[in-house]
Design an enzyme around this catalytic site. Structure first.
Site, PDB file in Angstrom:
ATOM      1  N   THR A 187      83.831  71.050   2.733  1.00  0.00           N
ATOM      2  CA  THR A 187      84.182  70.123   1.662  1.00  0.00           C
ATOM      3  C   THR A 187      84.139  70.769   0.286  1.00  0.00           C
ATOM      4  O   THR A 187      84.975  70.469  -0.580  1.00  0.00           O
ATOM      5  CB  THR A 187      83.214  68.914   1.687  1.00  0.00           C
ATOM      6  OG1 THR A 187      83.304  68.276   2.956  1.00  0.00           O
ATOM      7  CG2 THR A 187      83.545  67.919   0.600  1.00  0.00           C
ATOM      8  N   THR A 211      78.987  71.229   6.123  1.00  0.00           N
ATOM      9  CA  THR A 211      77.662  70.711   6.460  1.00  0.00           C
ATOM     10  C   THR A 211      77.491  70.394   7.945  1.00  0.00           C
ATOM     11  O   THR A 211      76.364  70.343   8.437  1.00  0.00           O
ATOM     12  CB  THR A 211      77.353  69.444   5.642  1.00  0.00           C
ATOM     13  OG1 THR A 211      78.315  68.432   5.948  1.00  0.00           O
ATOM     14  CG2 THR A 211      77.371  69.744   4.152  1.00  0.00           C
TER      15      THR A 211
END
Length: 527
Positions: A11, A97
């Protein structure tokens, strides 16, 4: 300070609507334009170099969402880091993540090496900081061809700044930095999908906290190489690790490890059948080499027969897997705590089917560690028994050490504390009244530091593995009551190890000087 920034994807380096990854060159340009001037205000002596030639072959953009990372990508990243290791003082790895907690374990094991006794022969000497974000770093409007600024109120900018601060400390570990906390990489777990505090370390304290200042917690940090001969700063050591990594890369796809959750599922006792048993058998049929059980509680797993576990279908499926050479690890799906499968009858049967205890290691760490140990087995000439011993031993702080006192990491046995043989057949306990005693699982005294003598100064005391190589029992007034007298002027980093097993007459309690590669004291030996 020269810091390399490696953008693997995720991201943090996405822009647009819908979010899409930037190319390495675009990300580099955006960082140099909007991020570097801010970093320079606080760290004028830091130079950030953005890597643009790291590319994952399965992705057309070169970067890869961490959801799609596979074990060979861990190897690719580790190999790249080895290739530039001598050029930079620290490394920041931008990472998605979703699987950062897997990579946080894989990287330190791929960048280290150990002998069959778990003594390090190659160790990281510089910071490698993994970070990412829940929201992107840059804003790019719908009609724009390039980012036009930093996004307001996201965690991306703060996490990169914190990673730079962490790199400045020189901490010789692979770490995860997120939302003001620096965690050991092989202890970190993603625990929140919606908040900026996405990661935590349930079974080990943070290495540092970032607030108004960046504050390290020194006692939590690994000490790094014991000498240049095992440091990645030494070219020969890098070559050793690269040779091992080449072998691991070639073998890792043939060493698949599977995580397997305990869930309420149907079973019957007569005839013995169970859904979980069928799934385990199917996994073994697909060629898995390791099975990481995510058990209930302290390590309880359904056997398929509450009254006679050995007659249960799940027991029999795991027993067959163990007989076929599959390594079984009994982790827990509970976030915090230590596995103790002997606490309840519902888990006490697991050692009989070969299940290993990982103490408080996370399932993610167990998977990555086991896969890498199996892939390194042939290169290092290890037996499968050695792999199992190494899996249950704390090599890089990924778990609580259950059978060792190390003079540089966990050097003290306080009153009432103990270390044990990995199979539980013997325990060294620092008895508050009688001092250190080695006991068999049946309570037989095998060795006692004080024997039958009355100590010259009162107990309880502390058993300390000192960094000069001397193992000393100190009274409650810090008077030496007993010692191995193996201290060396100038230092001799050493480990007290309880190894082997009473069951096969190999149990030993020894002090090993890993700085000079020799046993300095044998306190007990069955052989």
């Amino acid at each position: 300070m020269q810091i390399a920034v490696l953008n693997t994807g995720g991201t943090i380096s996405c822009v647009g609507t819908p979010l899409a990854p930037m190319s390495a060159e675009q990300f580099k340009t955006a960082c140099q334009t909007y991020l570097d001037p801010v970093i320079a205000q606080s760290y004028p002596d830091v130079t950030l170099t953005y890597v643009t030639d790291l590319s994952f072959p399965e992705s057309s953009s070169g970067t890869l969402d961490s959801t799609n990372l596979q074990p060979t990508d861990w190897c690719l990243l580790a190999s790249y880091l080895l290739g530039i290791y001598s050029t930079y003082d620290a490394f920041i790895v931008l990472h998605g993540t979703d699987t950062m907690d897997f990579t946080g374990t894989a990287l330190p094991f791929l960048l280290s090496a150990f002998d069959a006794n778990g003594i390090a022969t190659a160790v990281i000497s510089k910071p490698i900081i993994l970070t990412g974000s829940q929201l992107p770093m840059f804003y790019q409007g719908p009609d724009q061809n390039a980012p036009s600024g930093l996004l307001y109120n996201t965690d991306a900018f703060q996490n990169v700044c914190g990673a730079v601060a962490a790199a400045q400390t020189g901490t010789p570990e692979v770490c995860v930095y997120f939302h003001g906390s620096l965690f050991r990489g092989n202890r970190a777990v993603k625990t929140n999908a919606n908040q900026f505090a996405a990661f935590s370390s349930p079974n080990y304290p943070a290495l540092a906290e970032c607030g108004i200042t960046f504050d390290l917690v020194p006692d939590t940090i690994l000490p790094g190489p014991v000498m240049p001969a095992v440091s990645l700063d030494t070219p020969a050591v890098v070559a050793q690790v690269q040779a091992q990594l080449t072998a691991i890369t070639a073998a890792i796809n043939s060493m698949p490890v599977m995580q397997f959750n305990a869930v309420p599922a149907w079973y019957q006792t007569s005839p013995a059948q169970a859904m979980l048993a069928k799934l385990i058998t199917a996994c073994v049929g697909e060629g898995i080499k390791g099975l990481v059980l995510e058990s209930y509680g302290e390590g309880n797993f359904p056997s398929g027969n509450p009254n006679q576990p050995s007659q249960g279908a799940i027991y029999q499926a795991l027993d067959s897997a163990n007989a076929a050479g599959v390594v079984i690890v009994d982790c827990t799906q509970v976030l915090q705590g230590t596995v103790n499968n002997s606490a309840y009858a519902a888990g006490a049967w697991l050692p009989a089917v070969g299940a290993l205890s990982p103490a408080d290691m996370t399932p993610m760490a167990a998977l990555a560690k086991l896969m890498i140990l199996l892939a390194a087995q042939q290169h290092n000439g290890w037996s499968l028994a050695t792999v199992k011993i190494l899996l249950q031993s704390s090599l890089l702080g990924e778990m609580t050490s259950v059978n060792r006192l190390d003079s540089r990491v966990n050097d003290v046995l306080l009153p009432g504390q103990s270390i044990s043989a990995l199979d539980g057949s013997a325990t060294l306990i620092n008895d508050a009244v009688l001092g250190p005693r080695l006991l068999s699982s049946t309570g037989t005294v095998l060795w006692s530091a004080l024997g039958a003598s009355t100590p010259a100064d009162p107990l309880p005391g502390r058993l300390v593995m000192q960094n000069d190589g001397n193992l000393v029992l100190y009274s409650r007034n810090t008077v030496p009551l007993w010692a191995t007298n193996t201290g060396i002027y100038g230092g001799a980093s050493s480990v007290l190890t309880l190894s082997g097993s009473m069951s096969n007459s190999t149990l030993t309690l020894q002090v090993y000087d890993y700085q000079h590669h020799k046993v300095t004291a044998t306190l007990y030996s069955q052989s």
